[in-house]
Design an enzyme around this catalytic site. Structure first.
Site, PDB file in Angstrom:
ATOM      1  N   PRO A 110       0.838  -1.213   0.000  1.00  0.00           N
ATOM      2  CA  PRO A 110       0.000   0.000   0.000  1.00  0.00           C
ATOM      3  C   PRO A 110       0.866   1.253   0.000  1.00  0.00           C
ATOM      4  O   PRO A 110       1.991   1.255   0.521  1.00  0.00           O
ATOM      5  CB  PRO A 110      -0.797  -0.125   1.306  1.00  0.00           C
ATOM      6  N   ASP A 111       0.344   2.328  -0.617  1.00  0.00           N
ATOM      7  CA  ASP A 111       1.049   3.596  -0.509  1.00  0.00           C
ATOM      8  C   ASP A 111       0.728   4.210   0.850  1.00  0.00           C
ATOM      9  O   ASP A 111       0.161   3.549   1.717  1.00  0.00           O
ATOM     10  CB  ASP A 111       0.700   4.525  -1.674  1.00  0.00           C
ATOM     11  N   PHE A 112       1.073   5.462   1.047  1.00  0.00           N
ATOM     12  CA  PHE A 112       0.923   6.037   2.378  1.00  0.00           C
ATOM     13  C   PHE A 112      -0.340   6.883   2.533  1.00  0.00           C
ATOM     14  O   PHE A 112      -0.979   6.844   3.577  1.00  0.00           O
ATOM     15  CB  PHE A 112       2.151   6.887   2.726  1.00  0.00           C
ATOM     16  N   ARG A 113      -0.717   7.630   1.507  1.00  0.00           N
ATOM     17  CA  ARG A 113      -1.741   8.642   1.711  1.00  0.00           C
ATOM     18  C   ARG A 113      -3.090   8.368   1.053  1.00  0.00           C
ATOM     19  O   ARG A 113      -4.010   9.151   1.212  1.00  0.00           O
ATOM     20  CB  ARG A 113      -1.222   9.999   1.238  1.00  0.00           C
ATOM     21  N   GLN A 117      12.019   6.978  -3.552  1.00  0.00           N
ATOM     22  CA  GLN A 117      11.658   7.257  -2.165  1.00  0.00           C
ATOM     23  C   GLN A 117      11.192   5.988  -1.466  1.00  0.00           C
ATOM     24  O   GLN A 117      10.836   6.026  -0.286  1.00  0.00           O
ATOM     25  CB  GLN A 117      10.561   8.307  -2.116  1.00  0.00           C
ATOM     26  N   ASN A 118      11.199   4.869  -2.167  1.00  0.00           N
ATOM     27  CA  ASN A 118      10.710   3.605  -1.614  1.00  0.00           C
ATOM     28  C   ASN A 118      11.814   2.863  -0.863  1.00  0.00           C
ATOM     29  O   ASN A 118      12.978   2.905  -1.254  1.00  0.00           O
ATOM     30  CB  ASN A 118      10.152   2.713  -2.725  1.00  0.00           C
ATOM     31  N   ILE A 119      11.422   2.144   0.178  1.00  0.00           N
ATOM     32  CA  ILE A 119      12.384   1.360   0.950  1.00  0.00           C
ATOM     33  C   ILE A 119      12.185  -0.135   0.728  1.00  0.00           C
ATOM     34  O   ILE A 119      12.829  -0.957   1.379  1.00  0.00           O
ATOM     35  CB  ILE A 119      12.271   1.674   2.461  1.00  0.00           C
ATOM     36  N   ASP A 120      11.294  -0.508  -0.197  1.00  0.00           N
ATOM     37  CA  ASP A 120      10.941  -1.919  -0.371  1.00  0.00           C
ATOM     38  C   ASP A 120      11.990  -2.726  -1.130  1.00  0.00           C
ATOM     39  O   ASP A 120      11.941  -3.962  -1.158  1.00  0.00           O
ATOM     40  CB  ASP A 120       9.586  -2.054  -1.060  1.00  0.00           C
ATOM     41  N   HIS A 147      15.185   7.631   0.884  1.00  0.00           N
ATOM     42  CA  HIS A 147      14.689   7.359   2.225  1.00  0.00           C
ATOM     43  C   HIS A 147      15.357   6.141   2.847  1.00  0.00           C
ATOM     44  O   HIS A 147      14.866   5.590   3.829  1.00  0.00           O
ATOM     45  CB  HIS A 147      13.164   7.155   2.194  1.00  0.00           C
ATOM     46  N   CYS A 180      23.359   2.390  13.102  1.00  0.00           N
ATOM     47  CA  CYS A 180      23.116   2.303  14.540  1.00  0.00           C
ATOM     48  C   CYS A 180      22.668   3.655  15.065  1.00  0.00           C
ATOM     49  O   CYS A 180      23.293   4.686  14.761  1.00  0.00           O
ATOM     50  CB  CYS A 180      24.384   1.839  15.252  1.00  0.00           C
ATOM     51  N   CYS A 197      25.818   4.699  17.945  1.00  0.00           N
ATOM     52  CA  CYS A 197      27.177   5.058  17.506  1.00  0.00           C
ATOM     53  C   CYS A 197      27.218   5.589  16.079  1.00  0.00           C
ATOM     54  O   CYS A 197      28.274   6.009  15.602  1.00  0.00           O
ATOM     55  CB  CYS A 197      28.103   3.856  17.629  1.00  0.00           C
ATOM     56  N   ASN A 212      -0.676   9.331 -14.296  1.00  0.00           N
ATOM     57  CA  ASN A 212      -1.279   9.289 -12.972  1.00  0.00           C
ATOM     58  C   ASN A 212      -2.778   9.120 -13.124  1.00  0.00           C
ATOM     59  O   ASN A 212      -3.314   9.209 -14.222  1.00  0.00           O
ATOM     60  CB  ASN A 212      -0.955  10.588 -12.209  1.00  0.00           C
ATOM     61  N   ARG A 213      -3.458   8.879 -12.012  1.00  0.00           N
ATOM     62  CA  ARG A 213      -4.919   8.794 -12.060  1.00  0.00           C
ATOM     63  C   ARG A 213      -5.560  10.171 -12.147  1.00  0.00           C
ATOM     64  O   ARG A 213      -6.654  10.328 -12.678  1.00  0.00           O
ATOM     65  CB  ARG A 213      -5.449   8.044 -10.828  1.00  0.00           C
ATOM     66  N   ASP A 214      -4.878  11.172 -11.587  1.00  0.00           N
ATOM     67  CA  ASP A 214      -5.382  12.542 -11.583  1.00  0.00           C
ATOM     68  C   ASP A 214      -4.263  13.487 -11.983  1.00  0.00           C
ATOM     69  O   ASP A 214      -3.082  13.150 -11.896  1.00  0.00           O
ATOM     70  CB  ASP A 214      -5.900  12.926 -10.186  1.00  0.00           C
TER      71      ASP A 214
END
Length: 267
Positions: free
Chosen positions: A77-80, A150-153, A170, A178, A181, A212-214
């Site tokens: 899923p996306d975020f927003r 921007q994805n971490i997947d 990201h 860490c 340290c 895009n969709r919009d």
């Protein structure tokens, strides 16, 4: 997802997003499409023109920007997005507000919510889709200069794009730092800085394509005469571009080849 390509003639930029809110951008150039610069008449461009720029290799150095929307077809899923986005479904993690799950002060106070979410997103749980493999194909053809994500997947890496081509804005699961340290060890949203500013980085004479969709972002706020708008599902739009490029069979072969590798790894 966004791509820029810098050719010898002029720059062209393609914008596109997936998941409804996050776009794609290309830059490329061809004198036949852009003209010689002496005419004041603005030419209306199409997705076919974009395909011609890439197919003719007028665009030799493509820079891509991608966001969460390219991974939604893989099941992430996306975020927003209302209802289905991560931020709409974080009640189970008991966070004071949605963004807290990604904030270091809250993580230091209570790491369990982030670790629980990270476990779901960990590499191996999801697989690349046609958009990732389209970008891999751009790399294989020697036309991908850099991919900003921007994805971490980690699905860009999983599709076979080398780390040398990636800027993981990201971070990713490929490395960790860490919190005490600050030692690094193996192991931002399209409309958030610095991505937001990059969307306006090219001159007004440079065409931009939005997938895009919009209609969103700068193409909605400050549209330009050479903007190209391709609305609808991102995967369908990418497949249409691949078809116009004449890369459909190559794409099918690549997906079969890479899917076979991933299946073998699962075994």
């Amino acid at each position: 997802m966004a791509l820029w390509g810098w050719p010898a003639v002029r720059a062209f930029r393609l914008w596109g997003a997936g998941g409804g809110r996050r776009p794609i951008a290309f830059s490329a150039g061809v004198s036949g499409v852009f003209g010689n610069g002496s005419s004041s008449k603005k030419q209306k461009l199409s997705l076919g023109d974009v395909a011609e720029l890439i197919r003719a290799r007028a665009c030799q150095r493509v820079v891509v920007m991608v966001g969460a929307g390219i991974s939604t077809p893989s099941g992430i899923p996306d975020f927003r997005s209302p209802g289905s986005g991560c931020y709409s479904n974080l009640q189970q993690y008991d966070v004071p507000y949605p963004e807290a799950i990604f904030e270091l002060p809250f993580f230091l106070y209570n790491p369990k919510p982030f670790l629980s979410l990270a476990k779901k997103l960990y590499p191996g749980n999801y697989r690349p889709n046609v958009t990732h493999y389209f970008l891999r194909l751009l790399h294989d053809k020697g036309q991908l200069l850099r991919l900003y994500t921007q994805n971490i997947d980690g699905l860009e890496r999983a599709s076979g794009i080398p780390a040398s081509k990636l800027v993981e804005a990201h971070g990713s699961f490929a490395s960790a730092t860490c919190t005490v340290c600050r030692t690094a060890a193996p192991g931002e949203d399209f409309w958030v800085e610095p991505f937001a500013s990059l969307s306006e980085a090219v001159r007004s004479s440079v065409p931009r394509l939005l997938m895009n969709r919009d209609v969103v972002g700068p193409l909605a706020w400050r549209p330009r005469s050479r903007d190209v708008i391709q609305l609808g599902d991102l995967v369908h739009s990418v497949e249409r571009l691949v078809e116009l490029l004449g890369w459909t069979e190559e794409m099918k072969d690549l997906v079969r080849q890479e899917t076979g590798k991933l299946t073998g790894c699962d075994g």
